[in-house]
Structures are given as structure tokens and as C-alpha cells.
Design a protein around this motif. Structure first.
Motif, short mmCIF file in Angstrom:
data_model
loop_
_atom_site.label_atom_id
_atom_site.label_comp_id
_atom_site.label_asym_id
_atom_site.label_seq_id
_atom_site.Cartn_x
_atom_site.Cartn_y
_atom_site.Cartn_z
N SER A 23 18.98 -29.06 17.28
CA SER A 23 18.85 -28.67 18.65
C SER A 23 19.06 -27.14 18.70
CB SER A 23 20.13 -29.24 19.50
OG SER A 23 21.46 -29.00 18.62
N GLY A 24 19.84 -26.51 18.16
CA GLY A 24 20.24 -25.19 18.18
C GLY A 24 19.02 -24.12 18.02
N GLN A 25 19.04 -23.64 16.77
CA GLN A 25 18.09 -22.78 16.10
C GLN A 25 16.64 -22.97 16.65
OE1 GLN A 25 17.90 -21.60 12.05
NE2 GLN A 25 16.47 -20.14 12.47
N GLN A 26 16.15 -24.38 16.57
CA GLN A 26 14.83 -24.63 17.07
C GLN A 26 14.68 -24.77 18.57
OE1 GLN A 26 14.73 -28.63 15.30
NE2 GLN A 26 13.96 -28.00 13.53
N TRP A 27 15.47 -24.83 19.33
CA TRP A 27 15.44 -24.76 20.87
C TRP A 27 15.23 -23.37 20.95
CZ3 TRP A 27 17.80 -22.36 25.01
CH2 TRP A 27 17.36 -23.02 26.11
N GLU A 28 16.00 -22.21 20.52
CA GLU A 28 15.97 -21.01 20.70
C GLU A 28 14.44 -20.33 20.24
OE1 GLU A 28 17.67 -18.87 22.20
OE2 GLU A 28 19.18 -20.07 22.70
N THR A 29 13.95 -21.14 19.03
CA THR A 29 12.71 -20.58 18.84
C THR A 29 11.50 -21.07 19.86
OG1 THR A 29 13.22 -20.92 16.64
CG2 THR A 29 10.88 -20.93 16.98
N ILE A 30 11.64 -22.52 20.26
CA ILE A 30 10.79 -22.94 21.21
C ILE A 30 10.81 -21.98 22.47
CG2 ILE A 30 10.29 -24.94 22.86
CD1 ILE A 30 11.17 -26.74 20.60
N LYS A 31 11.98 -21.61 22.96
CA LYS A 31 12.07 -20.60 24.03
C LYS A 31 11.41 -19.49 24.05
CE LYS A 31 15.94 -18.80 27.13
NZ LYS A 31 17.15 -18.64 27.37
N ARG A 32 11.72 -18.80 22.82
CA ARG A 32 10.79 -17.64 22.62
C ARG A 32 9.21 -17.81 22.85
NH1 ARG A 32 14.83 -17.01 18.55
NH2 ARG A 32 13.35 -17.03 17.05
N LEU A 33 8.81 -18.99 21.93
CA LEU A 33 7.42 -19.11 21.98
C LEU A 33 7.03 -19.32 23.49
CD1 LEU A 33 7.29 -21.34 19.05
CD2 LEU A 33 6.49 -19.18 18.90
N TYR A 34 7.76 -19.92 24.46
CA TYR A 34 7.46 -20.22 25.44
C TYR A 34 7.39 -18.89 26.50
CZ TYR A 34 8.39 -21.18 30.74
OH TYR A 34 8.41 -20.70 32.08
N GLN A 35 8.22 -17.96 26.30
CA GLN A 35 8.14 -16.58 26.93
C GLN A 35 6.76 -15.84 26.34
OE1 GLN A 35 11.94 -15.17 25.55
NE2 GLN A 35 12.95 -15.97 27.35
N GLN A 36 6.62 -16.04 25.05
CA GLN A 36 5.27 -15.42 24.40
C GLN A 36 4.04 -15.95 25.08
OE1 GLN A 36 6.29 -13.02 22.33
NE2 GLN A 36 4.47 -11.97 22.26
N VAL B 163 -4.23 -22.21 26.98
CA VAL B 163 -2.79 -21.28 26.81
C VAL B 163 -1.92 -21.79 27.90
CG1 VAL B 163 -1.89 -19.17 26.69
CG2 VAL B 163 -3.95 -19.55 25.34
N GLN B 164 -2.53 -22.04 28.97
CA GLN B 164 -1.64 -22.15 30.19
C GLN B 164 -1.12 -23.65 30.17
OE1 GLN B 164 -3.54 -21.61 33.96
NE2 GLN B 164 -2.60 -23.46 35.00
N ASN B 165 -1.81 -24.83 29.68
CA ASN B 165 -1.14 -25.88 29.13
C ASN B 165 -0.07 -25.71 28.15
OD1 ASN B 165 -2.47 -28.35 30.67
ND2 ASN B 165 -3.95 -27.20 30.24
N MET B 166 -0.26 -24.82 27.18
CA MET B 166 0.47 -24.69 25.97
C MET B 166 1.96 -24.20 26.77
SD MET B 166 -1.68 -22.74 23.11
CE MET B 166 -0.13 -21.90 22.44
N GLU B 167 1.77 -23.18 27.72
CA GLU B 167 3.05 -22.57 28.29
C GLU B 167 3.72 -23.59 29.06
OE1 GLU B 167 4.14 -19.77 32.13
OE2 GLU B 167 2.15 -19.79 31.27
N VAL B 168 3.06 -24.85 29.78
CA VAL B 168 3.71 -25.84 30.62
C VAL B 168 4.34 -26.90 29.45
CG1 VAL B 168 3.45 -27.93 31.74
CG2 VAL B 168 2.12 -25.74 32.32
N LEU B 169 3.45 -26.94 28.51
CA LEU B 169 4.16 -28.08 27.26
C LEU B 169 5.61 -27.46 26.65
CD1 LEU B 169 0.88 -29.28 26.05
CD2 LEU B 169 2.47 -30.66 27.19
N LEU B 170 5.38 -26.29 26.42
CA LEU B 170 6.65 -25.69 25.88
C LEU B 170 8.02 -25.61 26.52
CD1 LEU B 170 4.92 -22.40 23.97
CD2 LEU B 170 6.20 -24.12 22.84
N SER B 171 7.65 -25.63 28.29
CA SER B 171 8.67 -25.45 29.16
C SER B 171 9.38 -26.91 29.13
CB SER B 171 8.39 -25.01 30.39
OG SER B 171 7.53 -25.96 30.99
N LYS B 172 8.30 -28.03 29.01
CA LYS B 172 8.79 -29.34 29.06
C LYS B 172 9.58 -29.58 27.85
CE LYS B 172 5.18 -30.96 32.03
NZ LYS B 172 4.06 -32.01 32.25
N SER B 173 9.23 -28.91 26.94
CA SER B 173 10.02 -29.39 25.40
C SER B 173 11.37 -28.75 25.57
CB SER B 173 9.03 -28.77 24.26
OG SER B 173 7.73 -29.16 24.12
N LEU B 174 11.53 -27.83 26.32
CA LEU B 174 12.90 -27.36 26.40
C LEU B 174 13.92 -28.16 27.20
CD1 LEU B 174 11.90 -23.55 27.13
CD2 LEU B 174 13.12 -24.29 25.07
#
Length: 454
Positions: A130-143, A55-66
Motif C-alpha cells: 500500500s505505502g510506497q506503491q500508492w505514492e508512486t501511483i500518485k506521482r504518476l497521476y500528477q505527471q 493519455v486522458q484515460n490514463m489520468e482517470v484510471l490512475l486516479s481511480k487506482s488511488l
């Protein structure tokens, strides 16, 4: 008088010896139990630590995807994110926690993995928006950050000796939550609270939220009463004279069912739980548990027993497609057929004990969710033309039967199924029977436990 005194002395001595023997036996049992509990705790801790790391690595990878600026970089991060999410899901499944306590967390991990896989495919094709998918990744990152924090807090409690995961395993065998905040389940309840508001995902993936509303196509007929469910449960066990109905409960979900608990009449029998659908009285699943002895049945004999059992329930046009062997059990997957086409979405699992051939379980939810009469299209390309679509590097090409395979989000494709080798690896390749495109590739892994596809 002396004889009577000696008699009492003998009784006293025997009592001391017996008490000592019982004490030694009790100590031995206590020691064995302590060792088993320690081993069990270590197994659960390892699963929890691996879950936290993933899960920690998921958080890091989601942030990198942003912040990734190219499709190539995004594909790399999304690929690893998909793998980490699936690994985290596997770790979560190893913990002694019920679905009621981890349902949202499990759903979150599954959907993050499938969302990452879907975006990865879009990135490869250059279709990533870019738009909606970026916002979804951002929310997943926070979660994922919230989940990561909660798991680290749970680890801290374990490290300080405030809770033991084996304690939760014992309680799970009774009724969860009975002892309140002392147990580890309150920690998982707190984690589930974090997962209440994770974003709804609508995407090209098999676990998107809008599919949760799909109707079970194979559940037909009128609603039945509890009494009919009791009779049906005794019927599917194959021997009415061996069991009596202990109680009947209910289970909600995608396939609402009566849960019928059967008690064996023989002392050496084992309880059986049967789920009968409220609509139509279909067998949803059945499970029983006992210690399995040394295997005396061959896999072929067990497979035939499973096939005969399905036929006795009315499932006659089924073919075996997969098997697994573990802990003395053979688990066979059977798929329905229509007009000689294998319907992969419509599968039923049957478990057979290899010591005496007893049917230990059945799981038919996939069949009940998917089965219906299809309007199968006529193939637009022939077998030989489909074979020519395969990679020329593949060797030992076999098969070519027509199958229906699931395609995300909720579609099915008619395809030719080929088996082929590349060096030492065995693959299943699926060619669309309508347009000749390669729609799926699975790598086959054969080991002593069975046949797996990846």
C-alpha cells in the motif's frame, strides 16, 4: 522575309504551347502534392487525437487506482491502464517526431504500462503493498495530468491553425529545430520538459530504470578508430566497389557507435547508413531506403538470403523465429542458439527486398545487449512431464523444444516451448524446465503480413 517571319511565329507558338504545358504540369504536381499533404496531415492528426484520448484515460484510471479499495477493482483499473499506456505509445510512434524530442515521453508511457502490468500481477496474487506503491501511483497521476494538459494545448494550437504536423515531418527529414518556434517541434520540446521529473520506477518490469545501466554483454574487443569503422561499414554492405564513405559521425547511448554514411557510386544507387560499435567494431545496425518494386522472391528464398547474409557476418548458429512482410519488405527475426537451446533474448532482424533480394537493413542491438555464453541448467523435468502441465483443454499440441526466455526484471528461464490450439486460436505456452510452472503464454496471430505474438 516572309519565311523568316513565319519561322519566328512558329517558334513563338511553340513557346506558348510549351509554357502552357509546363504550367499545366506544374499545377497538376501542386495539386497532387496538396492532396498528399492533406492526407498526411489527417493521419498525423488522428494519431495525435488518439494519443491525447489515451493519455486522458490514463489520468482517470490512475486516479481511480488511488481510491480502489479491493484487489479486484485495482486489477481492473490496472489492466485498462496498461492497455491505454501501450496504445498511447503506439500513437506517439506514428507522429513525425524524432526520439530526441519524445524520448522522455515515450519512456514515461512505456514505464507506466509496465508498472501497471507488474502491479496487476501482484494484485491478482494478493501481494500488492500500500505505502510506497500508492505514492508512486500518485506521482504518476500528477505527471499524466501535466502530459494531458500539454497535449490538449497542442491540439488547441492545431485547431487554431498555428501549426501543422506535416511541417514537422518535412523538417524531420533535414535537421530538426532549424526554423525555431514556428515548428511543431517546440511544442514537443515543451512536453518533454514536463517529463523531466517523472518518478524513478524500481519494480518487477522489463523497462525499470535500474536496467538502463546494464552493460551490453555482446560488445567485446578493443575500441576501434574511425578509419577502421569506415572499412568495416564498406565490408558489411557486401560490395566495396559500389559505395564511398561520405562522412563518419558518432552516436552515444547504450551501445556507442560510429555512424558511417555511404554514398552510392551508381546514379541509381541509394545511400546507406551503417552503425559500427566503437568497441570491437560490431555491426549494430544498417539501413537503406528505396522504392521496392513488385515482389518476385518467395518468403522462403528471402529467408535463406537473410540466413546466408548473417552467416557471412559470422552469425552461424541462428534460427528464424518470426517474420513480417510489409511494403515489399520481408523482415526476419533470427535468434541465437547454444547447445540446441534457442536464446530468445539474442535476436537480430534482417530486412530483405522482395523484388530482387537486396539486404535493406539489419538491427542487432538486442543481440549485442544480451549475447554471451550462458551456463545453461540441466532440465529437472522431461518433455512428457512438461507436456502434462498444459491445460487439458488445449488441442493439437506440437513442439516442446528447449528455449531460453527473458523474465522481468533481468532474469532468464529455461523452458519448454509448446504450440497448441484452443478453438480457432493458436498459442505458444512456455513451461519452466526446472519446476514445471507455466511461465508465459503468447497468442499467435497469422495474417498476410506475417506471424505476430501477443
Amino acid at each position: 522575309m516572309e519565311i523568316r517571319e513565319k519561322h519566328w511565329l512558329w517558334i513563338l507558338a511553340a513557346g506558348v504551347v510549351l509554357a502552357g504545358a509546363l504550367g499545366y504540369w506544374g499545377y497538376q504536381q501542386f495539386t497532387v502534392r496538396q492532396r498528399l499533404e492533406t492526407a498526411l496531415n489527417n493521419k498525423y492528426y488522428r494519431a495525435l487525437y488518439d494519443l491525447t484520448e489515451n493519455v486522458q484515460n490514463m489520468e482517470v484510471l490512475l486516479s481511480k487506482s488511488l481510491v480502489a479499495g479491493t484487489p479486484e477493482a485495482q486489477s481492473t483499473f490496472l489492466m485498462e491502464l496498461w492497455q491505454r499506456a501501450m496504445a498511447a505509445q503506439a500513437n506517439l510512434n506514428q507522429l513525425p517526431v524524432t526520439d530526441a524530442l519524445t524520448g522522455r515521453t515515450s519512456k514515461f508511457l512505456t514505464q507506466v504500462g509496465d508498472y501497471a502490468h507488474s502491479l496487476m500481477q501482484q494484485a491478482v496474487r494478493g501481494e500488492l503493498e500500500s505505502g510506497q506503491q500508492w505514492e508512486t501511483i500518485k506521482r504518476l497521476y500528477q505527471q499524466s495530468a501535466d502530459l494531458n494538459l500539454a497535449l490538449h494545448e497542442l491540439q488547441s494550437r492545431i485547431a487554431s491553425g498555428q501549426l501543422y504536423l506535416s511541417e514537422l515531418a518535412r523538417e524531420s527529414r533535414r535537421t530538426l529545430g532549424r526554423e525555431g518556434p514556428r515548428l511543431a517541434n517546440t511544442s514537443f520540446q515543451a512536453i518533454e520538459k514536463h517529463m523531466e521529473n517523472f518518478p524513478t520506477l524500481i519494480y518487477d518490469g522489463p523497462f525499470s530504470d535500474h536496467l538502463g545501466k546494464r552493460v551490453a554483454r555482446g560488445v567485446t574487443g578493443e575500441n576501434i578508430s574511425r578509419e577502421k569503422a569506415r572499412a568495416r561499414a564498406l565490408e558489411v554492405t557486401g560490395d566495396r566497389g559500389r559505395y564511398v564513405v561520405e562522412r563518419v559521425g558518432e552516436s552515444r547511448g547504450k551501445i556507442p557507435s560510429y555512424l558511417v554514411e555511404l554514398r552510392p557510386l551508381r546514379k541509381d544507387g541509394v545511400p546507406v547508413t551503417v552503425a559500427i560499435t566503437r568497441q570491437g567494431g560490431h555491426l549494430n545496425w544498417m539501413a537503406s531506403g528505396r522504392r521496392i518494386g513488385n515482389a518476385t522472391w518467395s518468403m522462403e528464398k528471402a529467408r535463406q538470403k537473410a540466413r546466408d547474409y548473417l552467416a557471412s557476418l559470422g552469425y552461424r548458429d541462428m534460427v528464424p523465429v518470426y517474420y513480417e512482410k510489409q511494403n515489399g519488405l520481408a523482415v526476419f527475426n533470427f535468434a541465437a542458439t547454444q547447445e540446441q537451446v534457442v536464446l530468445y533474448p539474442d535476436q537480430i532482424k534482417v530486412s530483405v527486398a522482395l523484388d530482387n533480394g537486396q539486404i535493406m537493413g539489419i538491427e542487432a542491438s538486442s543481440y549485442l545487449m544480451n549475447h554471451s555464453r550462458r551456463e545453461l541448467p540441466r532440465p529437472r523435468i522431461g518433455l512428457q512431464e512438461a507436456r502434462q502441465k498444459l491445460n487439458p483443454r488445449l488441442k493439437e499440441i506440437k513442439g516442446g523444444r528447449l528455449v531460453l526466455i527473458p523474465v522481468p526484471p533481468d532474469r532468464e528461464k529455461l523452458a519448454y516451448e509448446f504450440q497448441a490450439r484452443l478453438d480457432r486460436d493458436l498459442f505458444l505456452v512456455y513451461i519452466d524446465a526446472l519446476d514445471g510452472r507455466e511461465v508465459q503464454i503468447l497468442r499467435v496471430v497469422r495474417n498476410p503480413e506475417g506471424i505476430l505474438t501477443l
